[in-house]
Motif scaffolding. Structure first.
Motif, PDB file in Angstrom:
ATOM      1  N   ALA A  19      21.706  26.280  -2.272  1.00 30.74           N
ATOM      2  CA  ALA A  19      20.251  26.431  -2.273  1.00 30.74           C
ATOM      3  C   ALA A  19      19.783  26.812  -0.877  1.00 30.74           C
ATOM      4  O   ALA A  19      20.398  26.446   0.123  1.00 30.74           O
ATOM      5  CB  ALA A  19      19.567  25.146  -2.730  1.00 30.74           C
ATOM      6  N   ALA A  20      18.681  27.563  -0.822  1.00 33.89           N
ATOM      7  CA  ALA A  20      18.102  27.959   0.462  1.00 33.89           C
ATOM      8  C   ALA A  20      16.618  28.214   0.270  1.00 33.89           C
ATOM      9  O   ALA A  20      16.215  28.878  -0.688  1.00 33.89           O
ATOM     10  CB  ALA A  20      18.785  29.220   1.005  1.00 33.89           C
ATOM     11  N   GLY A  21      15.816  27.676   1.163  1.00 34.91           N
ATOM     12  CA  GLY A  21      14.394  27.969   1.156  1.00 34.91           C
ATOM     13  C   GLY A  21      14.140  29.233   1.947  1.00 34.91           C
ATOM     14  O   GLY A  21      14.227  29.229   3.178  1.00 34.91           O
TER      15      GLY A  21
ATOM     16  N   GLU B 111       8.091  29.404   2.405  1.00 35.93           N
ATOM     17  CA  GLU B 111       7.411  28.197   1.961  1.00 35.93           C
ATOM     18  C   GLU B 111       7.178  28.198   0.457  1.00 35.93           C
ATOM     19  O   GLU B 111       7.047  27.144  -0.160  1.00 35.93           O
ATOM     20  CB  GLU B 111       6.071  28.052   2.689  1.00 35.93           C
TER      21      GLU B 111
ATOM     22  N   TYR C 117       9.144  30.212  -1.796  1.00 37.49           N
ATOM     23  CA  TYR C 117      10.275  30.807  -2.529  1.00 37.49           C
ATOM     24  C   TYR C 117      11.554  30.067  -2.155  1.00 37.49           C
ATOM     25  O   TYR C 117      12.001  30.122  -1.006  1.00 37.49           O
ATOM     26  CB  TYR C 117      10.379  32.285  -2.163  1.00 37.49           C
ATOM     27  N   SER C 118      12.128  29.388  -3.129  1.00 39.81           N
ATOM     28  CA  SER C 118      13.391  28.667  -2.913  1.00 39.81           C
ATOM     29  C   SER C 118      14.447  29.235  -3.853  1.00 39.81           C
ATOM     30  O   SER C 118      14.213  29.349  -5.064  1.00 39.81           O
ATOM     31  CB  SER C 118      13.197  27.168  -3.181  1.00 39.81           C
TER      32      SER C 118
ATOM     33  N   HIS D 139      18.260  29.140  -5.540  1.00 41.14           N
ATOM     34  CA  HIS D 139      19.427  28.341  -5.918  1.00 41.14           C
ATOM     35  C   HIS D 139      20.401  29.282  -6.624  1.00 41.14           C
ATOM     36  O   HIS D 139      19.981  30.143  -7.394  1.00 41.14           O
ATOM     37  CB  HIS D 139      19.031  27.196  -6.859  1.00 41.14           C
TER      38      HIS D 139
ATOM     39  N   SER E 271       6.589  28.021  -5.490  1.00 38.22           N
ATOM     40  CA  SER E 271       5.626  26.944  -5.259  1.00 38.22           C
ATOM     41  C   SER E 271       4.267  27.548  -4.961  1.00 38.22           C
ATOM     42  O   SER E 271       4.103  28.238  -3.948  1.00 38.22           O
ATOM     43  CB  SER E 271       6.075  26.056  -4.091  1.00 38.22           C
TER      44      SER E 271
ATOM     45  N   THR F 281       4.686  24.450  -9.582  1.00 37.73           N
ATOM     46  CA  THR F 281       5.955  25.153  -9.374  1.00 37.73           C
ATOM     47  C   THR F 281       6.350  25.888 -10.647  1.00 37.73           C
ATOM     48  O   THR F 281       5.986  25.479 -11.760  1.00 37.73           O
ATOM     49  CB  THR F 281       7.091  24.188  -8.983  1.00 37.73           C
TER      50      THR F 281
ATOM     51  N   THR G  30       9.994  27.532 -12.124  1.00 40.26           N
ATOM     52  CA  THR G  30      11.416  27.785 -11.940  1.00 40.26           C
ATOM     53  C   THR G  30      11.850  28.909 -12.869  1.00 40.26           C
ATOM     54  O   THR G  30      11.749  28.792 -14.090  1.00 40.26           O
ATOM     55  CB  THR G  30      12.254  26.531 -12.224  1.00 40.26           C
TER      56      THR G  30
END
Length: 322
Positions: A23-25, A28, A30-31, A33, A65, A137, A139
């Motif tokens: 995982a990486a952000g 702020e 957009y994350s 996985h 988010s 959020t 996903t």
């Protein structure tokens, strides 16, 4: 069979974020996985060690988010030139609540592979909306092959750190994201290594904003006023002084930030804006030099025919460069 980690569903796609290996952000909002399911784990290890993309599937989950965000994209490439992009968006009419598309961007228009002679290899699109600590959020999940399925419109997932572009937005389907809802990160999807990129809120964005503000003040305000002064105010005693001050201000403000922008990128000729900027600043150097020489000629007319001819050439070079 495919190597499947915990939380895997049909086709090896994880059924929860806990089933993804990395995982990486990226910003702020957009994350990312991801998890890889290899057709043959032993062969995949040998392929990766040799720098070759193994056979298998890349499973992605993108967590957005922010209220109103409905689509996201992730592409292989440093920018939108020759980028292989996966886009996924919320679609309430779909049984899984989402749709996805495999896209290829030859310049700035990311067309679906199926529309440019390729094949859509995006699968397993889902969308789950939630409210986490008062923050909306969404996903979004999708899957694509590790190896390029279409030679003309797909690229292998690269081994090692490579640039990936990302974007997201509010429209019902992916479209232009604006200047802020996008970014770039250096990522090794096989090891989970993430390098510092220039997503929203990063230093590069601040530099771009400063670049834009200064360019507006110099080329959008000072330079036009300086040109107007030179064109229409020559009957005033102060016109040459005012013209020189305004144009020197423009150059002294724009040139340093142009050099910073040039030094901060390697793809100088792959973007229209950068290409035009390089040409414009090159002409500006000529314009400044001829302008200073013209100013000297305006205040010193002695020197005979040779000096007068030289001044005539320099003055016209200055005017045409402007």
């Amino acid at each position: 069979g495919a190597v499947d980690g915990g939380g895997g569903g049909a086709g090896g796609a994880p059924t929860s974020l806990a089933g993804y290996d990395h995982a990486a952000g990226l910003s702020e909002s957009y994350s990312l996985h991801w998890r890889m399911a290899f057709d043959d784990a032993a062969q995949a290890a040998a392929d990766v060690a040799g720098g070759t993309t193994p056979a298998g599937t890349l499973h992605l989950a993108i967590v957005l988010s922010g209220r109103g965000l409905v689509w996201a994209g992730l592409g292989i490439g440093s920018d939108m030139v020759d980028a292989d992009i996966v886009t996924v968006w919320r679609n309430d009419a779909s049984p899984t609540g989402a749709s996805c598309a495999d896209r290829w961007s030859s310049f700035f228009n990311a067309e679906r592979d199926a529309e440019v002679g390729g094949r859509d290899d995006c699968r397993n699109a889902t969308a789950v909306a939630a409210d986490v600590d008062g923050v909306a959020t969404l996903t979004l999940t999708a899957s694509r092959p590790l190896r390029a399925a279409d030679a003309a419109t797909d690229r292998d997932i690269p081994v090692g750190v490579h640039d990936f572009i990302f974007a997201y937005g509010e429209a019902s389907e992916p479209q232009y994201h604006g200047p802020l809802r996008r970014g770039k990160q250096g990522i090794d999807l096989f090891t989970g290594t993430v390098n510092c990129g220039d997503g929203e809120g990063g230093t590069s964005l601040a530099v771009r904003e400063l670049h834009g503000a200064v360019m507006f003040l110099t080329w959008g305000v000072a330079s036009p006023v300086g040109i107007i002064v030179a064109r229409y105010m020559k009957h005033r005693d102060w016109w040459l002084w005012a013209h020189g001050v305004l144009m020197r201000f423009s150059v002294s403000g724009a040139l340093p930030l142009a050099l910073v922008a040039f030094a901060g990128r390697s793809e100088h000729f792959s973007r229209t804006h950068a290409f035009i900027g390089i040409i414009a600043m090159s002409v500006v150097v000529l314009q400044v030099a001829t302008g200073e020489l013209s100013a000297i000629g305006l205040t010193d007319h002695d020197g005979g025919f040779v000096r007068a001819a030289w001044y005539w050439v320099v003055r016209r070079a200055h005017r045409y460069a402007g």
